[in-house]
Write a protein that holds these residues in place. Sequence first.
Motif, PDB file in Angstrom:
ATOM      1  N   ASN A  51     -19.446 -62.895   2.193  1.00  0.00           N
ATOM      2  CA  ASN A  51     -20.709 -63.176   2.864  1.00  0.00           C
ATOM      3  C   ASN A  51     -21.181 -64.601   2.636  1.00  0.00           C
ATOM      4  N   GLY A  52     -22.047 -65.052   3.563  1.00  0.00           N
ATOM      5  CA  GLY A  52     -22.859 -66.221   3.313  1.00  0.00           C
ATOM      6  C   GLY A  52     -24.111 -65.810   2.560  1.00  0.00           C
ATOM      7  N   LEU A  53     -25.127 -66.660   2.581  1.00  0.00           N
ATOM      8  CA  LEU A  53     -26.380 -66.340   1.918  1.00  0.00           C
ATOM      9  C   LEU A  53     -27.277 -65.456   2.772  1.00  0.00           C
ATOM     10  N   MET A  54     -27.219 -65.633   4.086  1.00  0.00           N
ATOM     11  CA  MET A  54     -28.215 -65.034   4.964  1.00  0.00           C
ATOM     12  C   MET A  54     -27.660 -63.907   5.830  1.00  0.00           C
ATOM     13  N   ALA A  55     -26.439 -63.480   5.568  1.00  0.00           N
ATOM     14  CA  ALA A  55     -25.844 -62.362   6.305  1.00  0.00           C
ATOM     15  C   ALA A  55     -25.047 -61.519   5.326  1.00  0.00           C
ATOM     16  N   SER A  78      -5.565 -52.926   3.096  1.00  0.00           N
ATOM     17  CA  SER A  78      -6.853 -52.463   2.604  1.00  0.00           C
ATOM     18  C   SER A  78      -7.921 -53.498   2.948  1.00  0.00           C
ATOM     19  N   LEU A  79      -9.142 -52.999   3.182  1.00  0.00           N
ATOM     20  CA  LEU A  79     -10.244 -53.845   3.615  1.00  0.00           C
ATOM     21  C   LEU A  79     -11.416 -53.673   2.657  1.00  0.00           C
ATOM     22  N   LEU A  80     -12.041 -54.777   2.271  1.00  0.00           N
ATOM     23  CA  LEU A  80     -13.154 -54.722   1.336  1.00  0.00           C
ATOM     24  C   LEU A  80     -14.246 -55.705   1.734  1.00  0.00           C
ATOM     25  N   ALA A  81     -15.466 -55.197   1.852  1.00  0.00           N
ATOM     26  CA  ALA A  81     -16.657 -56.043   1.984  1.00  0.00           C
ATOM     27  C   ALA A  81     -17.635 -55.614   0.907  1.00  0.00           C
ATOM     28  N   TYR A  82     -18.415 -56.547   0.402  1.00  0.00           N
ATOM     29  CA  TYR A  82     -19.359 -56.192  -0.668  1.00  0.00           C
ATOM     30  C   TYR A  82     -20.564 -57.108  -0.618  1.00  0.00           C
ATOM     31  N   ASP A  83     -21.661 -56.630  -1.151  1.00  0.00           N
ATOM     32  CA  ASP A  83     -22.868 -57.438  -1.304  1.00  0.00           C
ATOM     33  C   ASP A  83     -22.952 -57.921  -2.746  1.00  0.00           C
ATOM     34  N   ARG A  84     -23.091 -59.205  -2.911  1.00  0.00           N
ATOM     35  CA  ARG A  84     -23.197 -59.761  -4.254  1.00  0.00           C
ATOM     36  C   ARG A  84     -24.471 -59.261  -4.942  1.00  0.00           C
ATOM     37  N   PHE A  85     -24.564 -59.500  -6.233  1.00  0.00           N
ATOM     38  CA  PHE A  85     -25.770 -59.114  -6.969  1.00  0.00           C
ATOM     39  C   PHE A  85     -27.011 -59.697  -6.285  1.00  0.00           C
ATOM     40  N   GLY A  86     -28.010 -58.827  -6.048  1.00  0.00           N
ATOM     41  CA  GLY A  86     -29.255 -59.273  -5.446  1.00  0.00           C
ATOM     42  C   GLY A  86     -29.200 -59.499  -3.956  1.00  0.00           C
ATOM     43  N   GLN A  87     -28.126 -59.080  -3.308  1.00  0.00           N
ATOM     44  CA  GLN A  87     -27.941 -59.311  -1.874  1.00  0.00           C
ATOM     45  C   GLN A  87     -27.758 -57.997  -1.147  1.00  0.00           C
ATOM     46  N   GLY A  88     -28.309 -57.890   0.074  1.00  0.00           N
ATOM     47  CA  GLY A  88     -28.068 -56.725   0.915  1.00  0.00           C
ATOM     48  C   GLY A  88     -28.425 -55.428   0.230  1.00  0.00           C
ATOM     49  N   LEU A  89     -27.460 -54.508   0.166  1.00  0.00           N
ATOM     50  CA  LEU A  89     -27.688 -53.195  -0.426  1.00  0.00           C
ATOM     51  C   LEU A  89     -27.539 -53.185  -1.950  1.00  0.00           C
ATOM     52  N   THR A  90     -27.103 -54.304  -2.518  1.00  0.00           N
ATOM     53  CA  THR A  90     -26.978 -54.383  -3.977  1.00  0.00           C
ATOM     54  C   THR A  90     -28.321 -54.796  -4.569  1.00  0.00           C
ATOM     55  N   ASP A  91     -29.051 -53.795  -5.056  1.00  0.00           N
ATOM     56  CA  ASP A  91     -30.377 -54.063  -5.635  1.00  0.00           C
ATOM     57  C   ASP A  91     -30.286 -54.684  -7.026  1.00  0.00           C
ATOM     58  N   ASP A  92     -29.236 -54.347  -7.768  1.00  0.00           N
ATOM     59  CA  ASP A  92     -29.124 -54.846  -9.134  1.00  0.00           C
ATOM     60  C   ASP A  92     -28.957 -56.363  -9.147  1.00  0.00           C
ATOM     61  N   ASN A 141     -17.569 -66.549   5.654  1.00  0.00           N
ATOM     62  CA  ASN A 141     -18.558 -67.244   6.482  1.00  0.00           C
ATOM     63  C   ASN A 141     -19.476 -68.062   5.579  1.00  0.00           C
ATOM     64  N   SER A 142     -19.821 -69.268   6.029  1.00  0.00           N
ATOM     65  CA  SER A 142     -20.830 -70.096   5.385  1.00  0.00           C
ATOM     66  C   SER A 142     -20.467 -70.379   3.918  1.00  0.00           C
ATOM     67  N   ILE A 143     -21.340 -70.063   2.978  1.00  0.00           N
ATOM     68  CA  ILE A 143     -21.031 -70.331   1.572  1.00  0.00           C
ATOM     69  C   ILE A 143     -19.911 -69.417   1.074  1.00  0.00           C
ATOM     70  N   ASN A 216     -32.912 -68.874  -3.731  1.00  0.00           N
ATOM     71  CA  ASN A 216     -32.624 -67.827  -2.762  1.00  0.00           C
ATOM     72  C   ASN A 216     -32.776 -66.456  -3.411  1.00  0.00           C
ATOM     73  N   LYS A 217     -32.784 -65.423  -2.590  1.00  0.00           N
ATOM     74  CA  LYS A 217     -33.072 -64.068  -3.049  1.00  0.00           C
ATOM     75  C   LYS A 217     -32.133 -63.595  -4.147  1.00  0.00           C
ATOM     76  N   GLU A 218     -30.864 -63.958  -4.051  1.00  0.00           N
ATOM     77  CA  GLU A 218     -29.902 -63.445  -5.034  1.00  0.00           C
ATOM     78  C   GLU A 218     -29.829 -64.291  -6.303  1.00  0.00           C
ATOM     79  N   GLY A 219     -30.559 -65.393  -6.340  1.00  0.00           N
ATOM     80  CA  GLY A 219     -30.545 -66.231  -7.535  1.00  0.00           C
ATOM     81  C   GLY A 219     -29.270 -67.022  -7.702  1.00  0.00           C
ATOM     82  N   LEU A 220     -28.598 -67.324  -6.594  1.00  0.00           N
ATOM     83  CA  LEU A 220     -27.349 -68.085  -6.634  1.00  0.00           C
ATOM     84  C   LEU A 220     -27.674 -69.580  -6.674  1.00  0.00           C
ATOM     85  N   ASP A 221     -27.321 -70.212  -7.747  1.00  0.00           N
ATOM     86  CA  ASP A 221     -27.589 -71.630  -7.962  1.00  0.00           C
ATOM     87  C   ASP A 221     -26.557 -72.450  -7.194  1.00  0.00           C
ATOM     88  N   ARG A 222     -27.021 -73.232  -6.203  1.00  0.00           N
ATOM     89  CA  ARG A 222     -26.117 -74.025  -5.364  1.00  0.00           C
ATOM     90  C   ARG A 222     -26.127 -75.503  -5.733  1.00  0.00           C
TER      91      ARG A 222
END
Length: 330
Positions: A51-55, A78-92, A141-143, A216-222
């Motif tokens: 993922n990028g930051l905003m999708a 095999s196919l894998l997509a995931y939401d990083r910490f603090g992103q999308g459906l990953t609340d933790d 995509n993106s970052i 940003n929402k997930e706290g990713l330092d860029r």
Amino acid sequence: MADPQPAMMLPAELKHESIVLNTKPTASIQCTFAQGSTSQKGRSGLVVFLNGLMADKSTWLPVMAGIIRGNQGGGYPSLLAYDRFGQGLTDDRDPQDQGREPGYGHDVLDVAQDLHQIITQISEDKMKTTRERVPLIFVANSIGCVIARLYADSYPGSVAALLLLDSMMANSNFDWWPDPDSSDFNAEELPADVDIEILREQRAKFAAIFAPDVVNKEGLDRRNVAELLPHSDRPQLCGPGNRRPLITVVEHDPDWFASESLKSMGTPVSLTRKYSNPMWHGYNQGLLKISDPDLATGPIVAKNCGHFVQRDDPSLVVKELMLLLAKLQL
């Protein structure tokens, strides 16, 4: 942008799950996974969508569904997509963030290390093999493209192919336009419909949203991204078998992006056409050089697509990914 995607029934093969990293056992990450099959060549790969930051990962679901439906009977990796910490459906939140400066708890290298652990556990727990035996294909995509490059450079020999969709310009601070306070600034070079006031307004708008030090929402330092990847054309990457990986670079439609920027940011079309689009195209041309010329394709213009190519035209992403998988015989 392509027409909005209608609500769709996802293939039963796509499973929504959570994964707890052995390295961070106090938090879980939400992912979507489809178990692949062994190809006719006896190989099994793993496609990872970054993922990028905003999708979030939801934007990859139509692409994953397209791969599955387009390969019924023929097998697919095999196919894998995931939401990083603090992103999308990953609340933790990332446990690493605790005790650190708010909003800057982890960086892209930390994300690459988490990705390495995710791939290790998926390989062992789901694919019943070892990470070293699984050729990786990154669709980013993106970052996410920054993360893909850093991973491939940090773990040489692991990434067989990269499909980079409108990569973030890692060596840019999103300062795309002339600085009116610079000693060599020439107002006469601005487009006819852009004056210094408009220029200052656009520079301030983009800095407030996209500058590397913006939290940003997930706290990713860029803040260190430009230092980590100061060039688009290097370092060159090493794939399996001591060969360069396959790479396909896709970029936004410049006219569509200019129109989107006008709608979303009030950016004059002339400003986008003269400055940001040519700069981005040059960056994408550089990305092709991180592999060998005979292994690189692009930049491909994603017609009627803005920055989020996988959202705007998932069928294009499916097509280009299928071409890479065919070359890899996966």
